[in-house]
Design an enzyme around this catalytic site. Structure first.
Site, PDB file in Angstrom:
ATOM      1  N   HIS A 142       0.838  -1.204   0.000  1.00 12.39           N
ATOM      2  CA  HIS A 142       0.000   0.000   0.000  1.00 12.39           C
ATOM      3  C   HIS A 142       0.876   1.258   0.000  1.00 12.39           C
ATOM      4  O   HIS A 142       0.701   2.152  -0.840  1.00 12.39           O
ATOM      5  CB  HIS A 142      -0.900  -0.015   1.241  1.00 12.39           C
ATOM      6  CG  HIS A 142      -1.744   1.210   1.397  1.00 12.39           C
ATOM      7  ND1 HIS A 142      -3.060   1.277   0.975  1.00 12.39           N
ATOM      8  CD2 HIS A 142      -1.469   2.435   1.929  1.00 12.39           C
ATOM      9  CE1 HIS A 142      -3.543   2.480   1.233  1.00 12.39           C
ATOM     10  NE2 HIS A 142      -2.602   3.206   1.818  1.00 12.39           N
ATOM     11  N   GLU A 143       1.817   1.323   0.924  1.00 11.59           N
ATOM     12  CA  GLU A 143       2.688   2.508   1.000  1.00 11.59           C
ATOM     13  C   GLU A 143       3.580   2.618  -0.228  1.00 11.59           C
ATOM     14  O   GLU A 143       3.946   3.724  -0.638  1.00 11.59           O
ATOM     15  CB  GLU A 143       3.534   2.463   2.274  1.00 11.59           C
ATOM     16  CG  GLU A 143       2.745   2.432   3.582  1.00 11.59           C
ATOM     17  CD  GLU A 143       1.785   3.599   3.739  1.00 11.59           C
ATOM     18  OE1 GLU A 143       1.983   4.652   3.093  1.00 11.59           O
ATOM     19  OE2 GLU A 143       0.810   3.458   4.512  1.00 11.59           O
TER      20      GLU A 143
ATOM     21  N   HIS B  79       2.018   4.744  -2.777  1.00 13.11           N
ATOM     22  CA  HIS B  79       2.277   6.163  -2.521  1.00 13.11           C
ATOM     23  C   HIS B  79       3.679   6.541  -3.001  1.00 13.11           C
ATOM     24  O   HIS B  79       3.893   7.579  -3.624  1.00 13.11           O
ATOM     25  CB  HIS B  79       2.193   6.448  -1.017  1.00 13.11           C
ATOM     26  CG  HIS B  79       0.799   6.473  -0.463  1.00 13.11           C
ATOM     27  ND1 HIS B  79      -0.181   7.301  -0.953  1.00 13.11           N
ATOM     28  CD2 HIS B  79       0.237   5.769   0.563  1.00 13.11           C
ATOM     29  CE1 HIS B  79      -1.304   7.109  -0.252  1.00 13.11           C
ATOM     30  NE2 HIS B  79      -1.069   6.198   0.671  1.00 13.11           N
TER      31      HIS B  79
ATOM     32  N   GLU C  99      -4.113   8.408  -2.652  1.00 16.55           N
ATOM     33  CA  GLU C  99      -4.652   7.162  -2.110  1.00 16.55           C
ATOM     34  C   GLU C  99      -5.045   6.205  -3.224  1.00 16.55           C
ATOM     35  O   GLU C  99      -4.936   4.987  -3.083  1.00 16.55           O
ATOM     36  CB  GLU C  99      -5.843   7.459  -1.202  1.00 16.55           C
ATOM     37  CG  GLU C  99      -6.235   6.319  -0.296  1.00 16.55           C
ATOM     38  CD  GLU C  99      -5.163   5.921   0.699  1.00 16.55           C
ATOM     39  OE1 GLU C  99      -5.252   4.798   1.237  1.00 16.55           O
ATOM     40  OE2 GLU C  99      -4.232   6.721   0.941  1.00 16.55           O
TER      41      GLU C  99
END
Length: 498
Positions: A264-265, A268, A294
């Protein structure tokens, strides 16, 4: 000449922003407890200095003159974004910014101390101070921008998004999810009755999980010459585009939460690393708001790394790094039963993608009431419990730790941020649909560990565009449509009911 002055200022502001970002990362990752007082002072002072430079009155003249100097297309777009940022800055005084940053940093530090015990009463006085300053900020921004107070706060995170547009979409989604989640759980239970969920072959040593995370990050395209992965209490992606700092947290009893958090990160991080470096010193060169940010993290986590195709490729790599015992006796269906599990829970960051939006909608609704003064900080636990019971069937009475104290956002003053999470999930689904139309081989590429084409598409349509367009405009230019609920709904139904 005036545009050159603006660019020179932009480089100074970029340097200050770099320093603030790294001090913030250090505070969350490795600062000793005793460093908090002086760190708060330092961050407050830097924020005030940044504001004084960025909101200097002469900048308005520079912008006017630069607009009349015949700027090229890129410069014209750059000036438009610079002017938008400047207008938002000049409605707040440097003294107000110092007071607000100081209150936020102290409140966040107190939150870190009290969150493990959920001591709401001890936390409340500091939080009331943050809320009071937030309301003052909302009024100041609303007056300067001719927006409603909550819209004016959202504008800081997602330029162009408005409650009038978002509330109906969230309302439609809430109605769907309140009916969908029980159906998905029933469907899941039918499958589990025939094929029970297998327990993890724990323990999974942290160093092995770290190595697995690094391997996955590298495979999906993260550049370790411009970033790193650390451990923190709350996972995040920070730093600056040339030095992206990501964090996660590990448990030895299972490996999926850390791995999914890392991926997930990484979404980003890829966005930050893909921004146009030649414009890094100007507002136009930054990521286009938090909903789009996001969407990039959820594109990696939900659209890619929770797919069947991803795990057909990834399972051997997991065994390589965690050891052959890690997945002994497991096959693809066993791992998908875990990564696709729908289970209502208290904690937003641990929620599955079907229940997660309900956590966000709860916060979105409460934030509007907080800003409008319809909800007092002292009444938050009761209001939180009522919505959690209605939306997810869970009570948080007497449990502030797993209720309103679970997130860092409100203690740090980030009001208007939460809608970005669910908007991001919807945008990710819509981007995936557009990408798959353009690249019919996308699923097969994932099955074979080929992520270059997927990154190239997003680099072209999202990353390289940076902040040239508002959030709604950028999405429409990338997909050909305004934000729609149907892509996210279709994604959930295919994954959890088919």
């Amino acid at each position: 000449m005036s545009y050159a002055q603006i660019e020179k200022l932009g480089r100074k502001l970029e340097a200050l922003d770099h320093a603030q970002a790294m001090l913030g990362v250090d505070e969350a990752v490795q600062m000793p407890v005793g460093g908090g007082e002086k760190r708060a002072e330092a961050l407050s002072m830097l924020a005030g200095l940044y504001h004084e430079l960025a909101a200097a009155p002469e900048i308005a003249d520079w912008i006017d003159k630069a607009e009349n100097e015949g700027p090229d297309v890129v410069q014209k777009a750059s000036l438009r974004e610079f002017k938008r940022v400047y207008t938002n800055l000049t409605c707040l005084s440097a003294d107000f910014v110092r007071r607000q940053v100081n209150a936020r940093v102290r409140c966040e530090q107190l939150w870190r101390e009290l969150r493990p015990t959920g001591n709401w009463d001890a936390f409340l006085p500091a939080f009331e101070g943050v809320v009071a300053l937030m309301r003052e900020e909302a009024e100041l921004r609303a007056k300067a921008s001719a927006l409603e107070p909550y819209d004016a706060l959202m504008e800081q995170f997602d330029p162009g998004n408005r409650v009038a547009d978002i509330a109906p979409i969230f309302g439609e989604l809430k109605v769907f999810l309140k009916g969908f989640v029980p159906r998905a759980i029933a469907h899941q239970e039918e499958k589990l009755a025939k094929r029970p969920l297998k327990p993890f072959n724990a323990p999974f040593p942290i160093e092995r999980q770290r190595a697995l995370g690094h391997a996955m990050m590298e495979a999906v395209g993260f550049d370790f010459t411009h970033g790193r992965l650390d451990i923190s209490h709350h996972p995040f992606c920070g730093g600056v585009p040339s030095d992206v700092r990501m964090t996660t947290r590990y448990v030895t009893g299972e490996f999926l939460s850390a791995l999914m958090g890392i991926l997930h990160e990484t979404g980003h991080g890829l966005y930050e690393q893909g921004l146009p470096a030649q414009l890094s010193h100007m507002p136009i060169g930054r990521a286009r708001g938090m909903a789009m940010h996001e969407s990039q993290s959820l594109f990696i986590e939900m659209q890619i790394s929770r797919s069947r195709e991803f795990w057909e490729w990834a399972m051997p790599i997991v065994g390589q790094h965690l050891g052959e015992e890690a997945l002994k006796g497991w096959d693809i269906e066993d791992i998908l039963s875990h990564v696709h599990r729908v289970r209502p829970g208290f904690i937003r960051v641990d929620a599955d993608e079907a229940t997660y939006p309900l956590h966000v909608i709860l916060r979105f609704e409460m934030e509007q009431d907080l800003v409008a003064g319809k909800l007092a900080p002292k009444d938050i636990p009761e209001a939180w419990n009522a919505k959690m019971t209605d939306y997810l069937g869970l009570s948080t009475l007497g449990n502030a730790k797993d209720g309103p104290m679970q997130d860092v956002h409100w203690p740090s003053g980030a009001f208007g941020y939460f809608p970005s999470y669910t908007l991001g999930a919807m945008i990710a689904a819509q981007l995936w649909a557009a990408l798959e139309r353009d690249q019919p081989s996308a699923r097969e590429d994932i099955r074979n560990g080929r992520f270059v084409g997927l990154n190239d598409w997003r680099r072209q349509h999202i990353w390289s565009q940076a902040s040239r367009w508002s959030t709604p405009e950028l999405l429409e230019r990338a997909t050909g449509e305004k934000l729609q609920t149907r892509y996210f709904i279709r994604h959930l139904e295919r994954r959890y009911l088919d």
